[in-house]
Design an enzyme around this catalytic site. Structure first.
Site, PDB file in Angstrom:
ATOM      1  N   ASP A  91      -8.606  -5.142  -6.003  1.00  0.00           N
ATOM      2  CA  ASP A  91      -8.383  -5.042  -4.591  1.00  0.00           C
ATOM      3  C   ASP A  91      -9.480  -3.726  -5.203  1.00  0.00           C
ATOM      4  O   ASP A  91      -9.077  -2.495  -5.982  1.00  0.00           O
ATOM      5  CB  ASP A  91      -6.817  -4.125  -5.076  1.00  0.00           C
ATOM      6  N   SER A 119       0.950  -1.297  -0.096  1.00  0.00           N
ATOM      7  CA  SER A 119      -0.152  -0.171  -0.216  1.00  0.00           C
ATOM      8  C   SER A 119       1.242   0.857  -0.175  1.00  0.00           C
ATOM      9  O   SER A 119       1.570   1.512  -1.010  1.00  0.00           O
ATOM     10  CB  SER A 119      -1.286  -0.227   1.066  1.00  0.00           C
ATOM     11  N   HIS A 133      -7.156  -6.125  -0.863  1.00  0.00           N
ATOM     12  CA  HIS A 133      -6.150  -5.485  -0.777  1.00  0.00           C
ATOM     13  C   HIS A 133      -5.527  -6.131   0.387  1.00  0.00           C
ATOM     14  O   HIS A 133      -3.924  -6.291   0.118  1.00  0.00           O
ATOM     15  CB  HIS A 133      -7.092  -4.761   0.169  1.00  0.00           C
TER      16      HIS A 133
END
Length: 832
Positions: A777, A699, A809
């Site tokens: 995601d 991320s 995710h």
């Protein structure tokens, strides 16, 4: 047990690496301590306290609901408290049923849940009614509170609530004034069930259930994506705490996503070939709209839900407060007379707390007599009781507690703000609209609206260059004591403190330095459950009783009762990383964490992985035990790598100014801190091979991994970027605009923070970049990676790409997780 480690110089085949991953997972399973979570308390008829919690039973693997009984104060204590299953062991397996709805999966994703089984529950402490969601349904059972030393009650077998809809039932809430009533969300609307009669009623009709999101933008009782993902509010409806005149009320939020752009992802059912639609507001684009509404109903003598009435605000909040963008927190005052709402503006630099009287909600708009401009006592009140502004941003928190007020036109509450640069507690007294002889004369139709707060008194309860944590406060109203979690001792240890409303500023530490704590209180503030650990000791869970010698903070006594969980010895000291502090050139002290390679030899230098996050709202380095959530760090250390984590400026728990270092310039300032500390560690420790350093993260960490290879290719030999943001214009409003401002106000910052503008700076050498992304995601869309890949191809830059078709995710699926770990080890051994 000593873990077997092979040299990283030994190249293993893919098949061998798969075996290594499986072996390492098995050996590292000793780090998997299931600490009790979601703890609640209930006083039994014989005076004992029953503590409920979620955990895994002995020899179990699914999360379930457990309890332990604590003796009352007149009886002895034991070292270890007995845990018992609330629910029968042969209750059908919840995770293996494979009935998880899309809504359930998304809720788990946004809550970052990594467990299976029962992940939440509701309990009515007076009656013992328990309700929990599982496998797309709701289940209930009644704990009659049986308690005994020599005999324990048989586990309960839950029954499924009778419901008419086959859709997933989520977010149940038991009515506190009548536990026979349970509200829940089904297909984006609010339903209520009478669990005795079986009456089941749909209360709202916002959502039509159309297949296309474009034609069905409304939902009731469900917060918007941004509210869940970026403001951590997962509840969208609230029972009135008291039933008045036989009328039950539910306040709820209706969300209109009509202006939010729709994006399509491959279906999680990969063999269907279908796509799933998601609403996602990109930075600078339209957000969801939010409206507060109310439902009233009664229950007749036949236990049927009748006289349902839908109420709306006479003037919408967006009219009264045209600057508002987000309804971030909502609730009822304890006397059930007012609704409080926290409103936040689009740039997240202004937050107002307002009070709404019940009669703001009605079926009809007219509220004035034709012959008078007077508003009588029964007229609406809209009162701002506090305004908070910041030139940086306002961090939303959950620290609001209303105290009983002796004055009719005053409200007193405990609140936290960062006015000094650090979050601290304040006791605030604010005025509510005054009356003269029961009538307030008005000249304008909206004179009942008070948009400017009148603060009568504001007293700082805590102060200093340290932070009060933003999740919980507990107030002992009788003794006027406020308990809270804070970081007064050090930014890397969470502790419990107490302060008196009568003697502000006198803060007392209640927990033991050298550990970091999570604390749960009972309603009466007479008992706590403490979960604690440090970098070298696995978590323990201990129950304490609170007693007092006087009304001051010095009179608080914590007496240990027993353990719910003992801290078991580590089988391998190599599992414990070491903590370091370093003052960087700017004068700031930063914290770092180093996992030594398990095959460590003095005098040898080791390939090193910088495990990076680097963004706001996260703290990687803390004096807590690093267990299975840090599995990959342990795994890399076991394979002979030195693994480092550093909290650079911009990370959490260091005050607003420290956090704001990256304001408006994300991606351009974080790595200088990381590199400076990395070089200092290499010089200090002597065993880091600076010619073989990889940067890896997910991320925001994936984003900085890309930026690391772009801006520091001499430092980072390779980069592994998981689910990376590549352009902040593609990320959501709530997060991006808080830290980068709106795109029109910071065009240069968005340009300089975009990976896509530095494609030509990526290395020309092969095998230096691995990108990993889940195809479905819905947080960092795969579109980020596809844009990057397209640009890399056009520029002729080398890269490797690993796609996980059915993953969101967090790579929650075990097979995908193992495959990722094998991929990671393979790329590292072949290229570092």
């Amino acid at each position: 047990m000593k873990m077997e480690v092979k040299s990283t110089d030994t190249k293993l085949s893919w098949s061998d690496l798969k075996s290594v991953v499986n072996d390492l997972r098995r050996q590292l399973s000793s780090l998997s301590t299931m600490v009790p979570t979601s703890i609640s308390f209930r006083t039994l008829q014989d005076g004992r306290t029953r503590i409920y919690f979620l955990s895994t039973p002995q020899n179990g693997w699914e999360m379930t609901l457990l309890y332990t009984d604590v003796p009352n104060s007149s009886e002895g204590t034991s070292l270890r408290l007995q845990s018992n299953c609330v629910i029968e062991a042969n209750f059908p397996s919840l995770s293996s049923s494979n009935k998880h709805s899309r809504e359930e999966q998304l809720l788990w994703e946004r809550k970052r849940l990594t467990t299976w089984g029962i992940t939440s529950y509701e309990i009515h402490s007076d009656s013992g009614k328990i309700v929990f969601p599982a496998a797309s349904s709701l289940f209930q059972c009644l704990d009659n509170g049986y308690s005994g030393y020599f005999f324990k009650a048989a586990p309960l077998f839950p029954t499924k609530l009778r419901m008419t809809s086959s859709e997933a039932k989520l977010n149940p809430q038991i009515c506190q004034s009548n536990p026979d009533l349970v509200a829940y969300i089904c297909n984006h609307d609010i339903w209520v069930a009478h669990t005795i009669s079986g009456c089941n009623v749909r209360l709202t009709y916002a959502h039509k259930g159309d297949r296309s999101l474009a034609d069905d933008p409304l939902c009731a009782g469900v917060p918007s994506y941004v509210m869940q993902e970026e403001f951590n509010r997962y509840q969208g409806y609230w029972w009135q705490p008291l039933c008045k005149d036989g009328i039950y009320r539910i306040l709820y939020e209706e969300v209109d996503d009509g202006d939010v752009k729709i994006f399509c992802f491959p279906s999680s059912q990969s063999d269907t070939g279908e796509v799933e639609e998601f609403r996602f507001p990109r930075a600078g684009c339209a957000n969801s709209k939010s409206y507060l509404k109310m439902i009233e109903f009664k229950v007749n003598e036949n236990r049927q839900i009748v006289d349902i009435c839908m109420l709306e605000l006479q003037f919408s909040l967006s009219i009264l407060f045209p600057w508002m963008e987000y309804v971030v927190r909502v609730g009822w005052t304890p006397d059930a007379e007012y609704i409080w709402v926290q409103l936040l503006d689009r740039r997240q630099q202004r937050l107002d707390i307002i009070l709404l009287s019940l009669n703001n909600f009605s079926e009809v708009l007219p509220m004035y007599d034709n012959d008078t401009n007077s508003i009588h006592l029964g007229s609406p009140i809209v009162q701002v009781i506090l305004t908070q502004e910041s030139c940086i941003w306002v961090n939303v928190h959950d620290l609001l507690y209303f105290l009983p007020s002796t004055e009719h036109n005053e409200v007193q509450f405990v609140w936290a703000s960062e006015d000094t640069g650090y979050r601290h507690l304040y006791l605030i007294t604010s005025q509510i609209m005054p009356y003269t002889n029961g009538v307030m004369e008005t000249t304008e139709p909206m004179d009942y609206v008070f948009l400017q707060p009148k603060i009568i008194k504001k007293v700082a309860l805590t102060s200093g260059e340290w932070e009060v944590l933003g999740q919980n406060i507990w107030v002992d109203g009788d003794r006027e004591l406020v308990y809270f979690m804070g970081l007064k001792e050090t930014p890397i240890e969470k502790h419990l403190y107490v302060v008196s409303l009568q003697r502000p500023g006198e803060v007392r530490l209640l927990t033991r330095p050298g550990y970091s704590y999570n604390i749960y209180f009972n309603k009466e503030c007479t008992m706590i459950v403490a979960v604690y650990s440090n970098i070298q000791k696995l978590p323990a869970c201990q129950v304490f009783r609170l007693t007092h010698t006087d009304w001051t903070v010095d009179g608080v006594i914590l007496t240990p009762i027993g353990y719910l969980l003992d801290s078991i010895p580590l089988v391998n000291d190599s599992y414990c990383p070491e903590l370091y502090t370093h003052e960087i050139n700017s004068g700031h002290v930063l914290y770092a964490m180093v996992f030594k390679p398990h095959n460590f030899e003095i005098g040898k230098k080791y390939p090193t992985v910088l495990n990076v996050y680097g963004g706001p709202e996260v703290q990687l380095v803390s004096n807590t035990f690093k267990g299975m959530r840090q599995l990959r760090m342990h795994m890399l250390a076991a394979r002979g790598y030195c693994v480092i984590a550093i909290d650079s400026r911009g990370s959490q728990h260091r005050g607003l100014l420290f956090e704001s270092h990256l304001r408006g310039r994300m991606g351009t300032v974080e790595l200088s801190d990381q590199v400076e500390v990395l070089k200092w560690l290499a010089e200090t420790l002597g065993y880091i091979d600076l010619s073989r350093v990889a940067i890896h993260g997910w991320s925001y960490g994936g984003y900085l991994s890309l930026m690391g290879l772009i801006h520091h290719p001499d430092i980072f030999k390779i980069a592994i970027a998981g689910a990376p943001v590549t352009n902040w214009s593609l990320y959501d409003t709530g997060y991006t605009e808080r830290y980068m401002d709106l795109p029109e106000h910071n065009q240069q910052g968005y340009v300089e923070g975009s990976v896509l503008n530095y494609i030509n700076k990526f290395p020309e050498e092969e095998n230096r970049l691995l990108i990993i992304h889940g195809l479905i995601d819905e947080n960092v869309h795969f579109y980020h990676t596809s844009q990057l890949v397209n640009s890399m191809i056009k520029a002729g830059k080398p890269y490797q790409l690993q796609i996980y078709p059915n993953e969101r995710h967090s790579l929650r699926h075990l097979d995908a997780s193992k495959h990722y770990e094998t991929t990671l080890l393979s790329f590292l051994q072949n290229n570092l």
